[in-house]
Enzyme design. Sequence first.
Site, PDB file in Angstrom:
ATOM      1  N   ASP A   1     -46.545  48.349  55.779  1.00  0.00           N
ATOM      2  CA  ASP A   1     -46.682  47.288  54.782  1.00  0.00           C
ATOM      3  C   ASP A   1     -45.594  47.398  53.713  1.00  0.00           C
ATOM      4  OD1 ASP A   1     -47.919  49.672  54.139  1.00  0.00           O
ATOM      5  OD2 ASP A   1     -49.676  48.780  53.187  1.00  0.00           O
TER       6      ASP A   1
ATOM      7  N   ASP B   1     -42.111  44.788  66.729  1.00  0.00           N
ATOM      8  CA  ASP B   1     -42.108  43.373  67.072  1.00  0.00           C
ATOM      9  C   ASP B   1     -42.036  42.530  65.804  1.00  0.00           C
ATOM     10  OD1 ASP B   1     -42.343  40.957  68.353  1.00  0.00           O
ATOM     11  OD2 ASP B   1     -44.336  41.310  69.166  1.00  0.00           O
TER      12      ASP B   1
ATOM     13  N   LYS C   1     -48.234  53.854  60.085  1.00  0.00           N
ATOM     14  CA  LYS C   1     -49.386  53.617  59.202  1.00  0.00           C
ATOM     15  C   LYS C   1     -50.253  54.883  59.243  1.00  0.00           C
ATOM     16  CE  LYS C   1     -51.632  50.795  56.412  1.00  0.00           C
ATOM     17  NZ  LYS C   1     -51.092  50.516  55.063  1.00  0.00           N
TER      18      LYS C   1
ATOM     19  N   TYR D   1     -50.029  46.915  72.841  1.00  0.00           N
ATOM     20  CA  TYR D   1     -49.773  45.889  73.845  1.00  0.00           C
ATOM     21  C   TYR D   1     -50.131  46.361  75.257  1.00  0.00           C
ATOM     22  CZ  TYR D   1     -47.118  43.313  70.283  1.00  0.00           C
ATOM     23  OH  TYR D   1     -46.734  42.632  69.158  1.00  0.00           O
TER      24      TYR D   1
ATOM     25  N   ASP E   1     -38.313  40.855  63.805  1.00  0.00           N
ATOM     26  CA  ASP E   1     -38.229  39.410  63.556  1.00  0.00           C
ATOM     27  C   ASP E   1     -38.020  39.132  62.076  1.00  0.00           C
ATOM     28  OD1 ASP E   1     -38.461  38.804  66.191  1.00  0.00           O
ATOM     29  OD2 ASP E   1     -40.437  37.878  66.070  1.00  0.00           O
TER      30      ASP E   1
END
Length: 405
Positions: A264, A288, A232, A181, A292
């Site tokens: 994942d 993020d 990852k 970001y 959620d």
Amino acid sequence: MSASLQINIPPLRSLSLQRKLSHVSRRGTSVKCAAVASGKKKHNVTLLPGDGIGPEVISVAKNVLNLVASHEGIEFHFQEMPVGGSALDLTGVPLPEETLTAAKNSDAVLLGAIGGYKWDNNEKHLKPETGLLQLRAGLKVFANLRPASVLPQLVDASTLKKEVAEGVDLMVVRELTGGIYFGKPRGFGTNENGDEIGFNTEVYAAYEIDRIARIAFETARKRRGKLCSVDKANVLEASMLWRKRVIEISKEYPDVELSHMYVDNAAMQLVRYPKQFDTIVTNNIFGDILSDQASMITGSIGMLPSASLGGSGPGLFEPIHGSAPDIAGQDKANPLATVLSAAMLLKYGLGEVHAAEVIEAAVLDTLNRGFRTGDIFAPGNKLVGCKAMGEEVLKSIDTRAPSLV
């Protein structure tokens, strides 16, 4: 709330006087407490209602803070400042300098919500969400704490089977100011074939990983002593460094059990068996998404608060739901995530632990009495709007707070 988090918060710095604003409206209010004037604890809190349902839920949270203050011998000075789309309409930028200055000079910041359809087609630097990123960077808050606990009163509201959702109590610790970001280079260009491209950079420095890892280990130490680091590392170099540094920092916390999981797989495991998780630490973009996802295990994103903390200065507290422009102004919003964010503000931002516990107990009592907004409603409950839900929380504080003092 169950499994409440405790971390060491640096002492808050002294306040400087606020400038009068020239082109941005500001409203200041003080709550007068029932306690005697001498020894009264005073705190300056910046309120950022923002967009959509933000003003509605912030209004409820402010009323709750005011009432708790009257029981706890606290005096608040609130100032409301524009941010996001409302700031764009008022000043032409999503984060006015005056708003950031006020936030920096306060003891804590409570944010409602940012964004809306009205500004979706704006250029990036004129999007409401850019103001939120600038606010986080300006306050230097790098650790985002997002609890996800399935309350017994709402277990049937979860989309997961009861036996899967029941008893879930986890905390996502998300790195907030680094990663894709904020990484550079970023932008638009043309590749060797002449095709238009957009590009972003996932980059982390060792110190950024180290500091969020320490927050996560401290968090896990205060909970059940288990930390899962999500990355990852089988594909991304930034994740390879992430895992290396987390393993190194783990040597400082031999009492915390550390595990690693690819993002994942973590997403899959949150749906398959979420009770395996205690504390999760991960980077900005993975956090993020996963926070959620974890929120929906609880039944509604409208129930979950968050805290964003830095090494010093005020913390930023906000519900994790969005601005919900489709129901804005209709008295349909669930204010409890913002009320619980106010409780986190008291606990982690101001050190007012008992006042926070009063609010948490009042929320649970309100749910026990069957009151529900539309997002968590089920047959047999009492359907109420945003304002009425807030009023029920206030009633509970009035009846419970004196017995808890």
